[in-house]
Write a protein that holds these residues in place. Structure first.
Motif, PDB file in Angstrom:
ATOM      1  N   GLN A  78      -4.079  -7.703 -11.311  1.00 52.42           N
ATOM      2  CA  GLN A  78      -4.123  -7.018 -12.598  1.00 52.42           C
ATOM      3  C   GLN A  78      -2.735  -6.503 -12.985  1.00 52.42           C
ATOM      4  N   VAL A  79      -2.500  -6.356 -14.275  1.00 51.54           N
ATOM      5  CA  VAL A  79      -1.221  -5.817 -14.760  1.00 51.54           C
ATOM      6  C   VAL A  79      -0.864  -4.510 -14.035  1.00 51.54           C
ATOM      7  N   GLU A  80      -1.860  -3.638 -13.882  1.00 51.55           N
ATOM      8  CA  GLU A  80      -1.603  -2.291 -13.373  1.00 51.55           C
ATOM      9  C   GLU A  80      -1.694  -2.191 -11.845  1.00 51.55           C
ATOM     10  N   HIS A  81      -1.581  -3.311 -11.130  1.00 50.69           N
ATOM     11  CA  HIS A  81      -1.705  -3.261  -9.667  1.00 50.69           C
ATOM     12  C   HIS A  81      -0.643  -2.380  -8.988  1.00 50.69           C
ATOM     13  N   PRO A  82       0.557  -2.168  -9.598  1.00 52.26           N
ATOM     14  CA  PRO A  82       1.558  -1.365  -8.881  1.00 52.26           C
ATOM     15  C   PRO A  82       1.134   0.075  -8.567  1.00 52.26           C
ATOM     16  N   VAL A  83       0.260   0.676  -9.367  1.00 58.90           N
ATOM     17  CA  VAL A  83      -0.113   2.058  -9.029  1.00 58.90           C
ATOM     18  C   VAL A  83      -0.897   2.086  -7.716  1.00 58.90           C
ATOM     19  N   THR A  84      -1.675   1.044  -7.482  1.00 58.78           N
ATOM     20  CA  THR A  84      -2.405   0.952  -6.214  1.00 58.78           C
ATOM     21  C   THR A  84      -1.424   0.738  -5.065  1.00 58.78           C
ATOM     22  N   GLU A  85      -0.409  -0.081  -5.311  1.00 58.59           N
ATOM     23  CA  GLU A  85       0.609  -0.298  -4.275  1.00 58.59           C
ATOM     24  C   GLU A  85       1.311   1.009  -3.934  1.00 58.59           C
ATOM     25  N   ALA A  86       1.553   1.828  -4.975  1.00 58.67           N
ATOM     26  CA  ALA A  86       2.288   3.075  -4.749  1.00 58.67           C
ATOM     27  C   ALA A  86       1.484   4.066  -3.901  1.00 58.67           C
ATOM     28  N   ILE A  87       0.163   4.129  -4.086  1.00 55.46           N
ATOM     29  CA  ILE A  87      -0.601   5.128  -3.307  1.00 55.46           C
ATOM     30  C   ILE A  87      -1.042   4.606  -1.947  1.00 55.46           C
ATOM     31  N   THR A  88      -1.043   3.272  -1.763  1.00 52.22           N
ATOM     32  CA  THR A  88      -1.498   2.735  -0.466  1.00 52.22           C
ATOM     33  C   THR A  88      -0.346   2.211   0.385  1.00 52.22           C
ATOM     34  N   GLY A  89       0.801   1.956  -0.239  1.00 52.01           N
ATOM     35  CA  GLY A  89       1.906   1.360   0.500  1.00 52.01           C
ATOM     36  C   GLY A  89       1.690  -0.117   0.764  1.00 52.01           C
ATOM     37  N   VAL A  90       0.630  -0.693   0.205  1.00 50.10           N
ATOM     38  CA  VAL A  90       0.331  -2.114   0.419  1.00 50.10           C
ATOM     39  C   VAL A  90       1.042  -2.947  -0.650  1.00 50.10           C
ATOM     40  N   ASP A  91       1.634  -4.069  -0.259  1.00 48.69           N
ATOM     41  CA  ASP A  91       2.179  -5.022  -1.218  1.00 48.69           C
ATOM     42  C   ASP A  91       1.068  -6.046  -1.488  1.00 48.69           C
ATOM     43  N   LEU A  92       0.447  -5.920  -2.647  1.00 45.79           N
ATOM     44  CA  LEU A  92      -0.735  -6.749  -2.917  1.00 45.79           C
ATOM     45  C   LEU A  92      -0.405  -8.235  -3.009  1.00 45.79           C
ATOM     46  N   VAL A  93       0.810  -8.551  -3.469  1.00 41.04           N
ATOM     47  CA  VAL A  93       1.187  -9.966  -3.543  1.00 41.04           C
ATOM     48  C   VAL A  93       1.363 -10.527  -2.127  1.00 41.04           C
ATOM     49  N   ALA A  94       1.905  -9.707  -1.223  1.00 40.34           N
ATOM     50  CA  ALA A  94       2.034 -10.148   0.172  1.00 40.34           C
ATOM     51  C   ALA A  94       0.647 -10.409   0.765  1.00 40.34           C
ATOM     52  N   TRP A  95      -0.289  -9.519   0.463  1.00 41.82           N
ATOM     53  CA  TRP A  95      -1.667  -9.733   0.949  1.00 41.82           C
ATOM     54  C   TRP A  95      -2.244 -11.028   0.372  1.00 41.82           C
ATOM     55  N   GLN A  96      -1.997 -11.255  -0.917  1.00 47.37           N
ATOM     56  CA  GLN A  96      -2.509 -12.486  -1.540  1.00 47.37           C
ATOM     57  C   GLN A  96      -1.988 -13.717  -0.804  1.00 47.37           C
ATOM     58  N   LEU A  97      -0.684 -13.686  -0.496  1.00 40.39           N
ATOM     59  CA  LEU A  97      -0.081 -14.859   0.148  1.00 40.39           C
ATOM     60  C   LEU A  97      -0.590 -15.018   1.582  1.00 40.39           C
TER      61      LEU A  97
END
Ligand code: ADP
Ligand code: ADP
Ligand code: MG
Length: 645
Positions: A298-317
């Motif tokens: 989603q466009v707004e995925h960075p806010v989730t990255e900021a509170i979890t420390g997870v890189d969602l694109v890295a997880w996707q890959l």
């Protein structure tokens, strides 16, 4: 094994995906349209392939060319980003048929969530609460009207194939239902080629709260919620995580419902389950309802990255490469508070009309993550979404995040194109947002106070005058001092259509006496900073052709009058012009027709949005110069009115 990744997208999301892919050691491949040959996302990748013309249908939606580029580059996987082909199951099948990996869910999972009516039925079965309403196959007007009556007004009519807030109508009274149904269907037919609708209860005090999920094809976890209630035209403007006022019970209930939704369709990769929450009595675990699932990043995925420390694109890959979910549910941290503001090229005061132009300046703020796909010198074209950047901030508490957001918005300096920067800053400063009392009606309620730019004060005007006269740069060392001695000049400016004349007298190379109608300031230059009446200001200046911008908390844009252009022939209120390049969708005006000020005369589709062109005054239509279906340039005359008697 994935060592080369093709990114089938453009703009900020292509740049963002490339950043993580490169950090993971992958070779990255960009694709680009003719309009994007010099774009930032091309520079962000190792290889790049042209895939066709500027229109999305000729390039970013050409799955065949994208797959051919992947094969030519030796890529093993394709990341679709968001928008374009990201939720197109036929594309997923074509990618897999070509022996490549699609970084995302299966075609089957996308299809299951593709239509809102089928998705709601599926979710009901999986025990996920859905908005009370009708989502059946019988589409007769009479039945839909009767269902609306049963559900109880107000109701919302939604296109089952809808997206981006299109094909949606709120109806408050039974007498308006038939008209609203007709309008929603017409919009859905043009936008999605499918005019089926569903009817649901319009939830009171609605809040949009969505849950980030992540699946490996069998099991799923959630990465908490995002509140996206600040919307204009049903489109998100500011998002945050966690949701203000969220309780552990409600978070648990929503998280579990979202995981159930993802597991019910064997979801793989990043996805978002959107819920509408009835916040009439605050956040309660029995007052949230499934709206839809977006089967992509989603466009707004960075806010989730900021509170979890997870890189969602890295997880996707990693998941695309066949690894299991990188973290168990209980190990996913939730730390602090994050906010994202979407910076758009648009004119908030003109009903959020998208803007185009070349960025003459783009200063990023210091204390924020800035995800963007453009640089100073790049152009915002009418071909694509007008989003310029996303500003993401994080703090230990919501208040800390709020003050970082405010600072980041005031430190972001863009000129050359109209932006919503001032609007965003005013929005973030409303009492409702400051106190976390958000709902989807907030922007409409605050209305005009948010849209209008603040009137520039005399200090701002004084600086604008200096820039307009070209005095903002230090004079070259060889320029004789005498040249600058007591020289008086008049700057002819206009702000928001009002002419302002300001007299500037140069006293030495770096000191100016500036006089307006009823004010005077002494302005001193100190390198790149300015002092006004002896006090340092953080304001800075940008002079462009015909225009100067003073950045002082918000951008203040002044037109600089060109003396030659004065008195030129102006059509006055007789011509209705295209405000931007676009496709004429409908023309309702007819020659000889008498119209009232504000009557809709035509609609223009540009930059993914529909713009209604209205009569600037009462009068009689003289000529209709274009037909529906015509592609027109900015400024093209579309309709003329007869001269005022
Ligand atoms: P969200 O709920 O995340 O805002 P939408 O479904 O409204 O998602 O759209 C997703 C995003 O995809 C939009 O915000 C937009 O930035 C992008 N997008 C969609 N279509 C296009 C397009 N034709 N060109 C560029 N970006 C697009
Ligand atoms: P889209 O596919 O266009 O994103 P959604 O179904 O996600 O459509 O709805 C978009 C927005 O419309 C939501 O974020 C919310 O603001 C509003 N909305 C949707 N359903 C309801 C409802 N039942 N009651 C009140 N507001 C709603
Ligand atoms: Mg939605």
């Amino acid at each position: 094994m994935i060592d080369t990744l093709l990114i089938a997208n453009r703009g900020e999301i292509a740049c963002r995906i490339a950043r993580t892919a490169r950090a993971m050691g992958l070779r990255t491949v960009a694709v680009y349209s003719d309009a994007d040959a010099g774009a930032a996302h091309v520079a962000a990748c190792d290889l790049a392939y042209p895939i066709g013309g500027a229109a999305p249908a000729d390039s970013y939606l050409r799955g065949d060319r994208i797959i051919a580029a992947a094969q030519a580059a030796g890529a093993q996987a394709i990341h679709p980003g968001y928008g374009f082909l990201s939720e197109n199951p036929d594309f997923v099948e074509a990618v897999e048929a070509a022996g490549l990996i699609f970084v995302g869910p299966s075609a089957k999972a996308i299809r299951a969530m593709g239509l809102k009516d089928a998705a709601k039925a599926l979710m009901e079965e999986a025990g996920v609460p859905v908005v009370p309403g009708y989502h059946g196959a019988d589409q007769s007007d009479a039945l839909l009207g009767a269902e609306a009556q049963r559900i109880g007004y107000p109701v919302l009519i939604k296109a089952v194939a809808g997206g981006g807030g299109k094909g949606m109508r709120r109806v408050d009274n039974p007498s308006d239902f038939a008209d609203a149904l007709r309008a929603a269907r017409a919009e859905a037919r043009t936008a999605f080629g499918n005019d089926d609708v569903l009817v649901e209860k319009y939830v009171g005090t609605p809040r949009h709260v969505e849950v980030q999920v992540f699946g490996d094809g069998t099991k799923a976890v959630h990465l908490y919620e995002r509140d996206c209630s600040l919307q204009r035209r049903h489109q998100k403007v500011i998002e945050e995580a966690p949701a203000p006022g969220m309780t552990p019970e409600m978070r648990d209930a929503m998280g579990q419902a979202a995981v159930r939704a993802a597991e019910a369709i064997g979801y793989s990769g990043a996805g978002t389950v959107e819920f509408i929450v009835d916040a009439t009595d605050g956040l309660r675990p029995d007052r949230f309802y499934f709206m839809e699932m977006n089967t992509r990043l989603q466009v707004e995925h960075p806010v989730t990255e900021a509170i979890t420390g997870v890189d969602l694109v890295a997880w996707q890959l990693r998941v695309a490469r066949g690894e299991p979910l990188p973290m168990a549910q209980n190990d996913i941290p939730l730390r602090g508070h994050a906010m994202e503001a979407r910076l758009y090229a648009e004119d908030a005061a003109a009903g959020f009309l998208p803007a185009i132009g070349r960025l003459t300046r783009f200063d990023a703020p210091e204390a924020a993550r800035l995800d963007t796909g453009v640089r100073a010198g790049d152009e915002i074209t009418p071909h694509y979404d007008p989003m310029i950047a996303k500003l993401i901030v994080h703090g230990d508490t919501r208040d800390e995040a709020l003050s970082r957001l405010d600072r980041a918005l005031s430190d972001t300096r863009i000129s050359g194109v109209t932006t919503n920067l001032g609007f965003l800053r005013r929005l973030a400063r409303t009492n409702g947002y400051q106190t976390g009392k958000v709902d989807t009606g907030l922007i409409d309620r605050e209305g005009e106070a948010l849209a209008a730019d603040a009137i520039p004060c005399s200090k701002t005007r004084a600086l604008a005058a200096i820039a307009a006269l070209g005095l903002d740069q230090s004079p070259p060392a060889h320029a004789g001092f005498a040249l600058w001695h007591s020289q008086a000049q008049i700057a002819r400016l206009a702000w928001s259509g009002d002419a302002i004349d300001i007299r500037v007298t140069t006293r030495g190379a770096d000191v100016f006496d500036v006089h307006g109608d009823d004010w005077h300031h002494e302005v001193t230059r100190l390198g790149a900073t300015w002092r006004i009446d002896g006090v340092q200001t953080s304001a800075c200046l940008q002079a462009d052709v015909g225009r100067v911008t003073v950045f002082d908390g918000a951008p203040y844009v002044f037109d600089v009058a060109d003396p030659l252009a004065r008195g030129g022939a102006s059509a006055g209120g007789n011509v209705i012009e295209a405000p931007m390049p676009g496709l004429v969708q409908t023309i309702s005006a007819k020659p000889g027709q008498s119209v009232q000020e504000g009557d809709a005369l035509a609609t223009l589709e540009a930059m993914k949005m529909e713009h209604v062109l209205r009569a600037p005054r009462a009068g009689t239509v003289a000529d209709v110069l274009v037909a529906a279906g015509a592609q027109v340039a900015a400024g093209a005359a579309l309709i003329t009115l007869e001269d005022d008697a």
